[in-house]
Design a protein around this motif. Sequence first.
Motif, PDB file in Angstrom:
ATOM      1  N   LYS A 252       0.825  -1.210   0.000  1.00 43.59           N
ATOM      2  CA  LYS A 252       0.000   0.000   0.000  1.00 43.59           C
ATOM      3  C   LYS A 252       0.856   1.255   0.000  1.00 43.59           C
ATOM      4  CE  LYS A 252      -3.448   2.501   2.751  1.00 43.59           C
ATOM      5  NZ  LYS A 252      -4.277   2.471   3.978  1.00 43.59           N
ATOM      6  N   VAL A 253       1.852   1.305   0.882  1.00 44.98           N
ATOM      7  CA  VAL A 253       2.696   2.502   0.986  1.00 44.98           C
ATOM      8  C   VAL A 253       3.501   2.705  -0.295  1.00 44.98           C
ATOM      9  CG1 VAL A 253       4.593   3.564   2.257  1.00 44.98           C
ATOM     10  CG2 VAL A 253       2.790   2.356   3.504  1.00 44.98           C
ATOM     11  N   ARG A 254       3.991   1.621  -0.886  1.00 47.24           N
ATOM     12  CA  ARG A 254       4.720   1.737  -2.146  1.00 47.24           C
ATOM     13  C   ARG A 254       3.801   2.226  -3.263  1.00 47.24           C
ATOM     14  NH1 ARG A 254       7.761  -3.745  -3.290  1.00 47.24           N
ATOM     15  NH2 ARG A 254       8.710  -2.496  -4.949  1.00 47.24           N
ATOM     16  N   ALA A 255       2.550   1.768  -3.257  1.00 51.36           N
ATOM     17  CA  ALA A 255       1.587   2.230  -4.259  1.00 51.36           C
ATOM     18  C   ALA A 255       1.293   3.717  -4.081  1.00 51.36           C
ATOM     19  CB  ALA A 255       0.298   1.418  -4.166  1.00 51.36           C
ATOM     20  N   GLN A 256       1.185   4.147  -2.829  1.00 48.94           N
ATOM     21  CA  GLN A 256       0.982   5.573  -2.565  1.00 48.94           C
ATOM     22  C   GLN A 256       2.173   6.390  -3.072  1.00 48.94           C
ATOM     23  OE1 GLN A 256       0.386   5.274   1.697  1.00 48.94           O
ATOM     24  NE2 GLN A 256      -1.829   5.533   1.489  1.00 48.94           N
ATOM     25  N   GLY A 257       3.385   5.891  -2.812  1.00 52.76           N
ATOM     26  CA  GLY A 257       4.584   6.580  -3.274  1.00 52.76           C
ATOM     27  C   GLY A 257       4.651   6.650  -4.789  1.00 52.76           C
ATOM     28  N   ALA A 258       4.260   5.555  -5.458  1.00 52.80           N
ATOM     29  CA  ALA A 258       4.280   5.525  -6.924  1.00 52.80           C
ATOM     30  C   ALA A 258       3.318   6.542  -7.507  1.00 52.80           C
ATOM     31  CB  ALA A 258       3.934   4.129  -7.419  1.00 52.80           C
ATOM     32  N   LEU A 259       2.138   6.676  -6.893  1.00 53.56           N
ATOM     33  CA  LEU A 259       1.164   7.648  -7.376  1.00 53.56           C
ATOM     34  C   LEU A 259       1.684   9.066  -7.188  1.00 53.56           C
ATOM     35  CD1 LEU A 259      -1.562   8.529  -8.459  1.00 53.56           C
ATOM     36  CD2 LEU A 259      -2.530   8.183  -6.160  1.00 53.56           C
ATOM     37  N   LEU A 260       2.253   9.362  -6.031  1.00 52.93           N
ATOM     38  CA  LEU A 260       2.799  10.701  -5.797  1.00 52.93           C
ATOM     39  C   LEU A 260       3.915  11.021  -6.785  1.00 52.93           C
ATOM     40  CD1 LEU A 260       3.009  10.976  -1.890  1.00 52.93           C
ATOM     41  CD2 LEU A 260       1.274  11.935  -3.424  1.00 52.93           C
TER      42      LEU A 260
ATOM     43  N   GLY B 239       4.637   3.316 -11.406  1.00 52.96           N
ATOM     44  CA  GLY B 239       4.031   4.592 -11.758  1.00 52.96           C
ATOM     45  C   GLY B 239       3.326   4.588 -13.095  1.00 52.96           C
ATOM     46  N   GLU B 240       3.712   3.684 -14.007  1.00 52.91           N
ATOM     47  CA  GLU B 240       3.081   3.654 -15.322  1.00 52.91           C
ATOM     48  C   GLU B 240       1.608   3.270 -15.223  1.00 52.91           C
ATOM     49  OE1 GLU B 240       4.506   4.765 -18.108  1.00 52.91           O
ATOM     50  OE2 GLU B 240       6.141   5.276 -16.753  1.00 52.91           O
ATOM     51  N   SER B 241       1.247   2.525 -14.167  1.00 55.61           N
ATOM     52  CA  SER B 241      -0.147   2.132 -14.011  1.00 55.61           C
ATOM     53  C   SER B 241      -1.051   3.316 -13.739  1.00 55.61           C
ATOM     54  CB  SER B 241      -0.278   1.116 -12.849  1.00 55.61           C
ATOM     55  OG  SER B 241       0.426  -0.063 -13.146  1.00 55.61           O
ATOM     56  N   TYR B 242      -0.485   4.419 -13.252  1.00 57.25           N
ATOM     57  CA  TYR B 242      -1.288   5.594 -12.906  1.00 57.25           C
ATOM     58  C   TYR B 242      -1.250   6.660 -13.999  1.00 57.25           C
ATOM     59  CZ  TYR B 242      -0.953   3.315  -8.386  1.00 57.25           C
ATOM     60  OH  TYR B 242      -1.029   2.386  -7.387  1.00 57.25           O
ATOM     61  N   SER B 243      -0.872   6.258 -15.200  1.00 55.76           N
ATOM     62  CA  SER B 243      -0.808   7.205 -16.317  1.00 55.76           C
ATOM     63  C   SER B 243      -2.213   7.660 -16.706  1.00 55.76           C
ATOM     64  CB  SER B 243      -0.122   6.564 -17.510  1.00 55.76           C
ATOM     65  OG  SER B 243       1.199   6.178 -17.166  1.00 55.76           O
TER      66      SER B 243
ATOM     67  N   LYS C 192      -8.228  12.085  -7.880  1.00 59.61           N
ATOM     68  CA  LYS C 192      -7.290  13.171  -8.163  1.00 59.61           C
ATOM     69  C   LYS C 192      -7.487  13.703  -9.575  1.00 59.61           C
ATOM     70  CE  LYS C 192      -3.701  15.854  -7.533  1.00 59.61           C
ATOM     71  NZ  LYS C 192      -3.766  17.023  -6.623  1.00 59.61           N
ATOM     72  N   ARG C 193      -7.793  12.822 -10.507  1.00 58.62           N
ATOM     73  CA  ARG C 193      -8.031  13.257 -11.883  1.00 58.62           C
ATOM     74  C   ARG C 193      -9.246  14.159 -11.985  1.00 58.62           C
ATOM     75  NH1 ARG C 193      -7.314   7.511 -15.145  1.00 58.62           N
ATOM     76  NH2 ARG C 193      -5.042   7.290 -14.865  1.00 58.62           N
TER      77      ARG C 193
ATOM     78  N   ARG D 155      -6.683  -1.038 -15.209  1.00 54.52           N
ATOM     79  CA  ARG D 155      -5.747  -2.106 -15.564  1.00 54.52           C
ATOM     80  C   ARG D 155      -4.375  -1.874 -14.927  1.00 54.52           C
ATOM     81  NH1 ARG D 155      -8.218  -5.269 -19.300  1.00 54.52           N
ATOM     82  NH2 ARG D 155      -6.355  -6.551 -19.517  1.00 54.52           N
ATOM     83  N   ILE D 156      -3.845  -2.933 -14.343  1.00 52.46           N
ATOM     84  CA  ILE D 156      -2.505  -2.903 -13.783  1.00 52.46           C
ATOM     85  C   ILE D 156      -1.763  -4.161 -14.250  1.00 52.46           C
ATOM     86  CG2 ILE D 156      -2.955  -1.457 -11.773  1.00 52.46           C
ATOM     87  CD1 ILE D 156      -3.443  -3.881 -10.135  1.00 52.46           C
ATOM     88  N   ALA D 157      -0.453  -4.069 -14.253  1.00 53.18           N
ATOM     89  CA  ALA D 157       0.366  -5.134 -14.836  1.00 53.18           C
ATOM     90  C   ALA D 157       1.139  -5.904 -13.772  1.00 53.18           C
ATOM     91  CB  ALA D 157       1.330  -4.540 -15.858  1.00 53.18           C
ATOM     92  N   HIS D 158       1.480  -7.126 -14.131  1.00 55.36           N
ATOM     93  CA  HIS D 158       2.335  -7.970 -13.289  1.00 55.36           C
ATOM     94  C   HIS D 158       3.050  -8.952 -14.208  1.00 55.36           C
ATOM     95  CE1 HIS D 158       3.743 -10.142  -9.772  1.00 55.36           C
ATOM     96  NE2 HIS D 158       3.319 -11.273 -10.323  1.00 55.36           N
ATOM     97  N   GLU D 159       4.373  -8.900 -14.159  1.00 57.24           N
ATOM     98  CA  GLU D 159       5.193  -9.779 -14.984  1.00 57.24           C
ATOM     99  C   GLU D 159       4.770  -9.746 -16.446  1.00 57.24           C
ATOM    100  OE1 GLU D 159       4.995 -13.588 -13.084  1.00 57.24           O
ATOM    101  OE2 GLU D 159       6.400 -13.017 -11.487  1.00 57.24           O
ATOM    102  N   GLY D 160       4.534  -8.529 -16.931  1.00 52.99           N
ATOM    103  CA  GLY D 160       4.211  -8.324 -18.331  1.00 52.99           C
ATOM    104  C   GLY D 160       2.780  -8.619 -18.719  1.00 52.99           C
ATOM    105  N   GLU D 161       1.950  -8.939 -17.751  1.00 54.67           N
ATOM    106  CA  GLU D 161       0.558  -9.292 -18.022  1.00 54.67           C
ATOM    107  C   GLU D 161      -0.368  -8.218 -17.459  1.00 54.67           C
ATOM    108  OE1 GLU D 161      -2.173 -13.300 -17.645  1.00 54.67           O
ATOM    109  OE2 GLU D 161      -0.787 -12.823 -16.028  1.00 54.67           O
TER     110      GLU D 161
END
Length: 303
Positions: free
Chosen positions: A116-124, A299-303, A233-234, A258-264
């Motif tokens: 969760k904290v890493r996801a928050q950091g990625a979004l920021l 961070g690419e998931s939050y584009s 936020k958007r 959509r979010i990715a994991h190991e290229g999927e």
Amino acid sequence: MPGDERVVEVARPGVYLRVENQRLCIEEDKQRLGEIPLCDLAALVLSSPQATLSRAVLDAITQHGGSVIVCDKDHQPTAMLLPLVGHHAQTQRLIAQAHAPAPRNKQLWKQIVQAKVRAQGALLFKISGNDAGLMEIARKVRSGDPTNVEGWAAQRYWPALMGGDFRRRREGPAPNAILNYGYAILRAGAARALAATGLHPTLGIKHHGRNNPLCLADDLMEPFRPIVDCLVKRLCPQHEQDLSASSRASVSGVLTFRIAHEGESRTVSDWLFRCAASLSGVYLDQRKEMLLPEGLHDGESYS
């Protein structure tokens, strides 16, 4: 596994719902407004006080794995209907879940908080180029998070995301109501994934509120919350901070994000099912950790 998952909100008065040929039909004054295959329905949100539907409709939705959310006059969710029987090995998994040792749950909670904290950091970082130190903070999470790193991270996260005056409170001013709505959709997705996997959404890892029937769903959804935050936020630059029809439509898309994991690349709804299945594997001693997609902190998931 879910397919083309959709959330349908009924907000207009006088709408009539029925099932025909395995499809949910939406009508008004005997005119067809739309229809959706039951297998594609993730959640039905009832916001209108005058919608009409039968027990057979509710049964058909839950038989296909969908959930039903009831909202009050302010469009805030107040109740939820979920499938009761979801997996052929449900009893075995429920017993393993109920008897999970404390050290295992503490390790699971560490994994959840870190994600969760890493996801928050990625979004920021995606928004401002600065993660407010959250990636470093995530490394400090210990088993069970005894020092409350989750709360420490939140004190940095919310002002950085929404501005220094913002306070995240359920009854707080805008955009708290939109966040509440988005979290409710996410919670429904987590709860139905757990039920389908044979786990009970009440028996939590960390959440243990006496009056909370969805403790485990609240645990499972934690790393996915920043996706709702991203959607809200958007809306802010568009000055849509109130719980309008358009803002509800925007955040209800969290399950199809959509979010990715190991290229999927998969939808949030699909990952919730996979995460729930992996959690049952932990309870059954088949694996050591839950599956949490790496795209949550990419961070690419939050584009």
